[in-house]
Design a protein around this motif. Sequence first.
Motif, mmCIF file in Angstrom:
data_model
loop_
_atom_site.group_PDB
_atom_site.id
_atom_site.type_symbol
_atom_site.label_atom_id
_atom_site.label_comp_id
_atom_site.label_asym_id
_atom_site.label_seq_id
_atom_site.Cartn_x
_atom_site.Cartn_y
_atom_site.Cartn_z
ATOM 1 N N ASN B 40 1.042 -4.387 16.339
ATOM 2 C CA ASN B 40 -0.348 -4.266 15.873
ATOM 3 C C ASN B 40 -0.390 -3.744 14.454
ATOM 4 O O ASN B 40 -1.097 -4.271 13.600
ATOM 5 C CB ASN B 40 -1.118 -3.280 16.759
ATOM 6 C CG ASN B 40 -1.593 -3.922 18.026
ATOM 7 O OD1 ASN B 40 -1.392 -5.117 18.217
ATOM 8 N ND2 ASN B 40 -2.215 -3.149 18.883
ATOM 9 N N GLY B 41 0.398 -2.675 14.195
ATOM 10 C CA GLY B 41 0.428 -2.070 12.875
ATOM 11 C C GLY B 41 0.897 -3.070 11.836
ATOM 12 O O GLY B 41 0.316 -3.179 10.753
ATOM 13 N N PHE B 42 1.920 -3.847 12.188
ATOM 14 C CA PHE B 42 2.473 -4.823 11.259
ATOM 15 C C PHE B 42 1.436 -5.890 10.904
ATOM 16 O O PHE B 42 1.214 -6.200 9.720
ATOM 17 C CB PHE B 42 3.710 -5.467 11.896
ATOM 18 C CG PHE B 42 4.341 -6.525 11.053
ATOM 19 C CD1 PHE B 42 4.975 -6.190 9.865
ATOM 20 C CD2 PHE B 42 4.292 -7.851 11.434
ATOM 21 C CE1 PHE B 42 5.553 -7.167 9.086
ATOM 22 C CE2 PHE B 42 4.863 -8.830 10.653
ATOM 23 C CZ PHE B 42 5.498 -8.492 9.471
ATOM 24 N N LEU B 43 0.753 -6.421 11.913
ATOM 25 C CA LEU B 43 -0.210 -7.509 11.663
ATOM 26 C C LEU B 43 -1.392 -7.028 10.833
ATOM 27 O O LEU B 43 -1.787 -7.677 9.858
ATOM 28 C CB LEU B 43 -0.699 -8.088 12.989
ATOM 29 C CG LEU B 43 0.344 -8.928 13.715
ATOM 30 C CD1 LEU B 43 -0.133 -9.269 15.107
ATOM 31 C CD2 LEU B 43 0.632 -10.197 12.934
ATOM 32 N N LEU B 44 -1.951 -5.873 11.217
ATOM 33 C CA LEU B 44 -3.074 -5.373 10.430
ATOM 34 C C LEU B 44 -2.605 -4.996 9.027
ATOM 35 O O LEU B 44 -3.341 -5.176 8.055
ATOM 36 C CB LEU B 44 -3.731 -4.172 11.117
ATOM 37 C CG LEU B 44 -5.112 -3.885 10.545
ATOM 38 C CD1 LEU B 44 -6.084 -4.945 10.994
ATOM 39 C CD2 LEU B 44 -5.613 -2.529 10.925
ATOM 40 N N GLY B 140 2.351 0.619 1.827
ATOM 41 C CA GLY B 140 2.213 1.988 2.292
ATOM 42 C C GLY B 140 1.381 2.059 3.559
ATOM 43 O O GLY B 140 1.741 2.737 4.518
ATOM 44 N N PHE B 141 0.284 1.293 3.561
ATOM 45 C CA PHE B 141 -0.563 1.249 4.757
ATOM 46 C C PHE B 141 0.223 0.685 5.931
ATOM 47 O O PHE B 141 0.199 1.217 7.040
ATOM 48 C CB PHE B 141 -1.797 0.384 4.475
ATOM 49 C CG PHE B 141 -2.697 0.223 5.655
ATOM 50 C CD1 PHE B 141 -3.593 1.210 5.983
ATOM 51 C CD2 PHE B 141 -2.634 -0.912 6.440
ATOM 52 C CE1 PHE B 141 -4.418 1.066 7.076
ATOM 53 C CE2 PHE B 141 -3.449 -1.055 7.535
ATOM 54 C CZ PHE B 141 -4.341 -0.061 7.856
ATOM 55 N N MET B 142 0.952 -0.424 5.653
ATOM 56 C CA MET B 142 1.715 -1.070 6.719
ATOM 57 C C MET B 142 2.764 -0.112 7.263
ATOM 58 O O MET B 142 2.942 0.016 8.476
ATOM 59 C CB MET B 142 2.377 -2.327 6.169
ATOM 60 C CG MET B 142 2.847 -3.274 7.237
ATOM 61 S SD MET B 142 4.012 -4.458 6.575
ATOM 62 C CE MET B 142 2.973 -5.617 5.808
ATOM 63 N N ALA B 143 3.462 0.594 6.341
ATOM 64 C CA ALA B 143 4.503 1.525 6.773
ATOM 65 C C ALA B 143 3.904 2.635 7.637
ATOM 66 O O ALA B 143 4.454 2.980 8.690
ATOM 67 C CB ALA B 143 5.202 2.118 5.555
ATOM 68 N N GLY B 144 2.760 3.172 7.206
ATOM 69 C CA GLY B 144 2.118 4.222 7.977
ATOM 70 C C GLY B 144 1.727 3.751 9.367
ATOM 71 O O GLY B 144 1.999 4.408 10.374
ATOM 72 N N MET B 145 1.112 2.561 9.422
ATOM 73 C CA MET B 145 0.681 2.013 10.712
ATOM 74 C C MET B 145 1.879 1.764 11.620
ATOM 75 O O MET B 145 1.830 2.015 12.820
ATOM 76 C CB MET B 145 -0.058 0.680 10.504
ATOM 77 C CG MET B 145 -1.454 0.805 9.985
ATOM 78 S SD MET B 145 -2.554 1.545 11.169
ATOM 79 C CE MET B 145 -2.730 0.234 12.365
#
Lengths: 314, 206
Positions: B40-44, B140-145
């Motif tokens: 989910n984190g990766f896709l968003l 950065g957002f992707m890494a955090g998610m």
Amino acid sequence: MKTNVIIRRILVALILFCSLPTLAQAELISGKSFGGEDNEIVVNFAQAVDRAVVANPDNYIVYEEPDPDIRLSLQQIVVSEDGRSATLVFSEALNTTQTHVVSIKNITPSVLESFKVSKSYLGYLLSILIGAMLINNFVFTKYLGLCVFFGTSKRKDTAKGMGIVFTLVIVVSAIMSWFFYQFFLKPFDLNFLQIVVFIGLVSLTVQAVDTVLRKVNPILFNAFGVYLVLVIANCIIIAVPLILADNEYNFYESFMLSLGAGSGFLLALYLMSSVRERLELANIPPTYKGIPIAFVVAGQFALAFLGFSGLSLF
Amino acid sequence: MATDKSNFQLVVNGILNENPIFRLVLSMCPAVGISTTVMNGFLLGIAVLFVQVFSSVTIAIFKDVIHPRIRIPTYTLTIATWVTIIDMVLAAYMPEAYARMGIFVKLIVAFAIITMRLEMFACKESVTASFWDGIGMGLGFMAGMMALGFVRELLGLGTVLGYDVLGFKPLLFFVLPFAGFFCVGMMMAFFNYIEIVYKRAKATQG
């Protein structure tokens, strides 16, 4: 003294007169309502009825008032021990916002017993309001609008200001979005423009409130003006019009949902700010100071708000 | 007023120093709402990366013709256009993942992080710098998610990317929706702890 007696006699006569019809013709069906589950209708009878007739699904005709042709299929009928109430269980969930017409054959000789089951519309509207405010609180159960939520919940004053401005803007912009969706986007098949139009309307509302407030009431503007920019960065403000469009709500329902979303946000902000004001005095480990502890507290609020799930007042 | 940082520094800055989720504390809604799995984190993350890069570049190109008084509505409409595009692409090519992310793809339009980067960075800097800044922020957002998703998936379901790693479910609590709040709070505290230890070590050395 004398007038007193006369008034009392008139009152007694009135009460008797009013209760006459109920005494004279005892209705067979004394009560009906939607059941606890969303696929049930409960019917109460004034006297015990023939079990074999009542429990037979073939004796029932049920449909939604606007579509008499579409008969709803019954799964089974549960008759209570004393034979005075029956629960109609349907194979699919009922749309409880519609008025349902139920007819029972053969229960009285040669008469088709027919009655309507509906929820009161006002109650339904209130349930939307309560639902958006408590049961599906946008902050604690849908996890929306968190950036602004954590940014403005440090002080009670900020929380109140932000909450009030937000409620005002969301009600105005949601109603405008509803209008645009129903009369422009839907008739002209422009649904793919939803996001652009809705966010554009929000910007417009914010700009309009900003300009009007600046001219009309500068004192109020000084107090609340700073929050106006933040409104646009709040996910809830764009989520509500999208939900309205998805569910095809009408005007009153849209108003209630947006009001519920706004006041729910206000409630969440106020609760959170009360806790965070106290947290500043508490002895917290240095790693948790500031935002991390706020998240943990919000998690506990979310747990508490889970308790509202399943609440139904109307 | 060009930035003095190299392109590589801009990307690293977005991932570490100014990580949108853990350092800037922006765009928290998806971080709490749908960070239950790494996927989910990766896709968003991909969706946000796309919107951030293209909006940054668009604004950087047109920054000279945008009147300062209408800049915020302009940013919003630019973002809304790119969000509409990614929304339709995801709905067409990845219907399953799209259904799982639900309303959050459409809500990218209101993510504070994107508007903030346009306001702070893209409207002042060159097109190339804005492009790399967008990449950095998106990654950065992707890494955090994905970090959040990793912790929640591993502790909650005992799996990583759907593969069973542990063989048992240590704490089912972590996949429940509201655990997002606890998880974000605890991970932030963890990063704060690392920072404190790092600073202390540096102070004793120097």
